[in-house]
Design an enzyme around this catalytic site. Structure first.
Site, PDB file in Angstrom:
ATOM      1  N   LYS A 167       2.906  11.304  -4.184  1.00  6.80           N
ATOM      2  CA  LYS A 167       2.518  11.859  -3.174  1.00  6.80           C
ATOM      3  C   LYS A 167       2.226  12.000  -1.521  1.00  6.80           C
ATOM      4  O   LYS A 167       2.479  12.653  -0.794  1.00  6.80           O
ATOM      5  CB  LYS A 167       1.081  10.476  -2.898  1.00  6.80           C
ATOM      6  CG  LYS A 167       0.558  10.213  -4.377  1.00  6.80           C
ATOM      7  CD  LYS A 167      -0.492   8.757  -4.260  1.00  6.80           C
ATOM      8  CE  LYS A 167       0.427   7.745  -4.082  1.00  6.80           C
ATOM      9  NZ  LYS A 167       1.011   7.428  -5.562  1.00  6.80           N
ATOM     10  N   GLN A 170      -1.773   4.181  -4.466  1.00  7.61           N
ATOM     11  CA  GLN A 170      -1.512   3.983  -6.034  1.00  7.61           C
ATOM     12  C   GLN A 170      -1.840   5.567  -7.345  1.00  7.61           C
ATOM     13  O   GLN A 170      -1.868   6.522  -6.792  1.00  7.61           O
ATOM     14  CB  GLN A 170      -2.482   2.739  -6.800  1.00  7.61           C
ATOM     15  CG  GLN A 170      -1.740   1.960  -5.982  1.00  7.61           C
ATOM     16  CD  GLN A 170      -1.466   1.718  -4.107  1.00  7.61           C
ATOM     17  OE1 GLN A 170      -2.934   0.872  -3.811  1.00  7.61           O
ATOM     18  NE2 GLN A 170      -1.346   0.672  -3.424  1.00  7.61           N
TER      19      GLN A 170
END
Ligand code: GDP
Ligand code: IMO
Ligand code: MG
Length: 422
Positions: A15, A220
């Site tokens: 990410k 996450q």
């Protein structure tokens, strides 16, 4: 175009890399959940930088970086992270920290460790106090960043909490923990952070009504979501799309596009079921090729093949529009690449993903093998130059999960990215 970037697996999908690639065309990048359990890797001037709470857009000086109220904040860690970023030459003039972000207090971290080392609840957490801090939010006894700015308020609010935790530690057989330790340092950190603190919900509403482009940075992964993930082996926040709204104060109208990040295979850190896990020598090889060691804790990551049943579930629950597929280069040497396409053994339809851990632990994945490309792809810059087997691999993923792949990552650096036009 306001865009949310979410991890679709068990975290560490890349990410940070994706946000850093995209952030150049946004005015605001915002973290909305999680805490310093996250470790987002970005390369800046050839140097590897791991961000934990600072948004991965900080490398663009014109991009405002916002830590919204959904994030749990450990002030000492944030001060360190800001100092480290300044040492890289970043001014962080555009950093905003929510006054309503809950604090991770020293005893939260202690309690996380106590639980992890007890026999009740071994999750394999990052031991950063994330779970206990969110528990205090739900239990309506949390302290917030804003409290830290007023010494008398902070002292008055923390005193009954210390008493509460004293009883808790005693009940768990740990009477000797000094719960007042760290309070003075926290107040000093509050002084340091004061200039960044504001009402980020208001700031974001203003940015939205001014028509500024906002990039939402998930932490996450979807399978670690407290409600929709592989419970109880999850983190304590909504890592899925819902977290954007509760964590920023913006509405669904503020989101125009959802990009899901997935590795070309799967990894997981910590405990919990992992149907497509690869153990033994092949697992070791994949871990070495992918350098799969945790960015936050350094733990070796568990590795496995791409699980399309799980990926399709994550696409659906988030309303993902398109995929950002990372680490394709890690598969360069493989002759065949297995992917999980169905589950047996859970008593439901073969393509259904049963998130709860006790059911997921029973499933047996059915694999399909796709041809590998056996070529180094890290320097390829154009989609049409990619090996045909790789393009077929991507098409197989797209057909299975029902959304397009719009970005490919062929290495950790910003330039090792290919955007595929619609
Ligand atoms: P995040 O938590 O989702 O931001 O991911 P992490 O930073 O924890 O882990 C991803 C790791 O993979 C980092 O070390 C990145 O530098 C690296 N990475 C990201 N994309 C690629 C890629 O396409 N290829 C390779 N080889 N490494 C990548
Ligand atoms: P990024 O943002 C991978 C995992 C932990 C553990 C579980 C609960 O870098 O993708 P916690 O400390 O949150 O209570 O731990 O969640 N975990 C992550 N795994 N990447 C992360 O963040 C993670 N953050 C938490 O390993 O299994
Ligand atoms: Mg990470």
């Amino acid at each position: 175009m306001n865009t949310v970037v979410l991890g679709l697996q068990w975290g560490d999908e890349g990410k940070g890399k994706a946000i850093d690639y995209l952030a150049g065309s946004f005015s605001v990048v915002v973290r909305f959940q999680g805490g310093h359990n996250a470790g987002h890797t970005v390369y800046f001037q050839g140097k590897k930088v791991i961000l934990h709470v600072l948004p991965s857009g900080i490398f663009y000086p014109d991009c405002a970086a916002v830590i919204a109220h959904g994030v749990v904040v450990q002030p000492l860690q944030l001060v360190d992270e800001i100092n480290n970023a300044r040492a890289l030459g970043l001014s962080l003039q555009n950093l905003a920290l929510s006054e309503h972000a809950p604090l991770i207090l020293p005893f939260h971290q202690e309690l996380d460790v106590v639980f992890e080392d007890s026999r009740y609840q071994r999750i394999g957490t990052t031991r950063r106090g994330i779970g206990p801090a969110y528990e205090d939010v739900v239990g309506r006894r949390a302290l917030f960043v804003g409290d830290l700015l007023h010494e008398d308020v902070f002292r008055a609010k923390i005193a009954p909490l210390v008493e509460y935790y004293q009883r808790l530690f005693l009940a768990h057989g740990h009477p000797g923990v000094n719960l007042n330790e760290g309070i003075e340092q926290y107040l000093q950190a509050g002084d340091f952070l004061r200039t960044f603190v504001c009402n980020t919900a208001q700031l974001l509403q203003q940015a939205f009504s001014d028509g500024k482009d906002i990039l939402f940075e998930g932490a996450q992964g979807s399978l670690l979501d407290i409600n929709l993930g592989t419970y109880p082996f999850v983190t304590s926040s909504n890592t899925t799309i819902a977290g954007v709204f509760s964590g920023t104060g913006l509405s669904t109208k503020a989101v125009k596009r959802v990009i899901g990040v997935s590795k070309a295979y799967t990894t997981r850190v910590g405990e919990g079921p992992f149907p497509s896990e690869l153990v033994g020598e092949n697992g070791r090889l994949l871990r070495e090729w992918g350098h799969e060691y945790g960015s936050t804790t350094g733990r070796p990551r568990r590795v496995g093949w791409l699980d399309l049943v799980a990926l399709k579930y994550a696409v659906q629950i988030n309303g993902v529009d398109s995929l950002f597929v990372t680490k394709l280069d890690v598969l360069d040497e493989l002759e065949e690449i297995p992917v999980a396409v169905a589950y047996k053994g859970h008593g439901g339809p073969a393509e259904m993903f049963p998130p709860h851990a006790d059911v997921l632990a029973r499933v047996k994945p059915v694999f399909r093998s796709l041809p590998g490309w056996r070529e180094k792809i890290g320097a390829i810059e154009c989609f049409s130059d990619l090996p045909v087997q790789l393009r077929d691999y991507l098409r197989f993923i797209e057909d299975f999960v029902g959304v397009r792949v719009s970005y490919l990552s062929l290495g950790g650096e910003r330039r090792q990215t290919i955007e595929i036009s619609a």
